[in-house]
Design an enzyme around this catalytic site. Structure first.
Site, short mmCIF file in Angstrom:
data_model
loop_
_atom_site.label_atom_id
_atom_site.label_comp_id
_atom_site.label_asym_id
_atom_site.label_seq_id
_atom_site.Cartn_x
_atom_site.Cartn_y
_atom_site.Cartn_z
N TYR A 148 6.42 -5.04 -9.49
CA TYR A 148 6.53 -4.92 -8.04
C TYR A 148 6.94 -6.27 -7.45
CZ TYR A 148 1.45 -6.22 -8.07
OH TYR A 148 0.23 -6.81 -8.28
N CYS A 149 7.65 -6.19 -6.33
CA CYS A 149 8.19 -7.38 -5.65
C CYS A 149 8.92 -8.31 -6.63
CB CYS A 149 7.08 -8.15 -4.92
SG CYS A 149 7.74 -9.31 -3.68
N PRO A 150 9.93 -7.76 -7.34
CA PRO A 150 10.62 -8.58 -8.35
C PRO A 150 11.43 -9.71 -7.71
CG PRO A 150 11.78 -6.51 -8.02
CD PRO A 150 10.53 -6.44 -7.20
N LYS A 161 4.56 -9.86 -16.39
CA LYS A 161 4.43 -10.64 -15.16
C LYS A 161 2.97 -10.73 -14.70
CE LYS A 161 5.92 -10.30 -10.30
NZ LYS A 161 6.96 -9.77 -9.42
#
Length: 277
Positions: A148-150, A161
């Protein structure tokens, strides 16, 4: 000394620690606080400031997330999972905050030369690497697809991550912000965001490309390092690393002249959220 290290070395570092008190604060206050610090540090009236903060179950949405076609359905789901939601005033997409996620902000004055965007990211990346150097695990900065939110400064170990970095700039101040998933399940957090997007988009074509989330690419630092880390363990590492970067490091709060600024920025983000919801 490279430029990122140069940036980390400040004559004075003030530290505002809200890693415990933040649990009782409105998460919007955190974004108002960083904007305040950008303005006061940028004006030269206060020293470079580091802030640590933790919030209870909150999903922080990016502006693009508010344009999802079935946003209301996604928000209903978050409520059912006992999560609050807010929209932040900086870029990026949805991230999860909870009691196992430590947020760190480094606020620098943008002096005559200016701080280019990668230098800010690089400074935070270097600091995190120093904080966990004793584990001898390689921490990489590159986009992790399926997270998420790369972003290009996703921090990962073995392709998993555990952190994301963002930046905010106001009136000659630069805030470099990171969320660190310290403990508990990184993939469970990712599942929450995955379900949010599933319900808020329902497979519809959109102009903006939202991330297709694969929960298996996200883990917490405790999972990745194979040790049980607490928020306070990581806080200690943060303070020790930062202490090496200054002549003076001290614990502080907002100064008298910063409070009116805080009221202004906090009010601004409240109004912005009221407009979105």
């Amino acid at each position: 000394m490279d430029e990122a290290q140069e940036l980390l070395y400040q004559k004075e570092w003030r530290v505002i620690d809200q890693s415990v008190t933040g649990l009782h604060l409105d998460p919007l206050q955190s974004f108002g606080m960083d904007d305040t610090l950008c303005a006061s540090v940028g004006s030269g009236t206060t020293p470079a400031t580091a802030r640590a903060w933790v919030h209870h179950n909150t999903i922080v949405l990016g502006i693009q997330d508010t344009r999802l076609p079935y946003l209301a359905d996604g928000l209903t789901y978050l409520k059912e999972q006992n999560y609050h939601y807010i929209v932040r005033n900086s870029g990026g997409l949805a991230v999860v905050l909870d009691e196992g996620v430590l947020n760190l902000s480094l606020i620098f004055p943008e002096k005559e030369k200016g701080i280019d965007i990668n230098r800010g990211y690089e400074a935070m990346f270097q600091l995190i690497k120093e904080m966990f150097a004793d584990f001898h695990q390689e921490i990489e900065a590159r986009e992790i697809e399926g997270s998420y939110c790369p972003g290009s400064y996703d921090l990962s170990i073995d392709g998993k991550k555990f952190a994301g970095i963002s930046q905010r700039r106001i009136r000659n101040g630069v805030a470099v912000q990171i969320y660190l998933c310290v403990k508990d399940s990184g993939s469970k957090r990712a599942e929450l965001v995955q379900n949010f997007y599933f319900l808020a988009q329902k497979g519809e074509e959109t102009k903006f490309k939202y991330p297709f989330i694969n929960p298996s690419v996200m883990e917490s630092l405790s999972e990745l390092l194979g040790v049980s880390l607490s928020i306070q363990d990581v806080m200690l590492r943060f303070l020790q690393a930062l202490q090496k970067k200054s002549e003076t490091l001290y614990m502080g709060q907002l100064m008298d002249q910063e409070w009116p600024l805080f009221e202004e920025y906090y009010q601004r983000i409240i109004e912005r959220n009221e407009k979105f919801f």
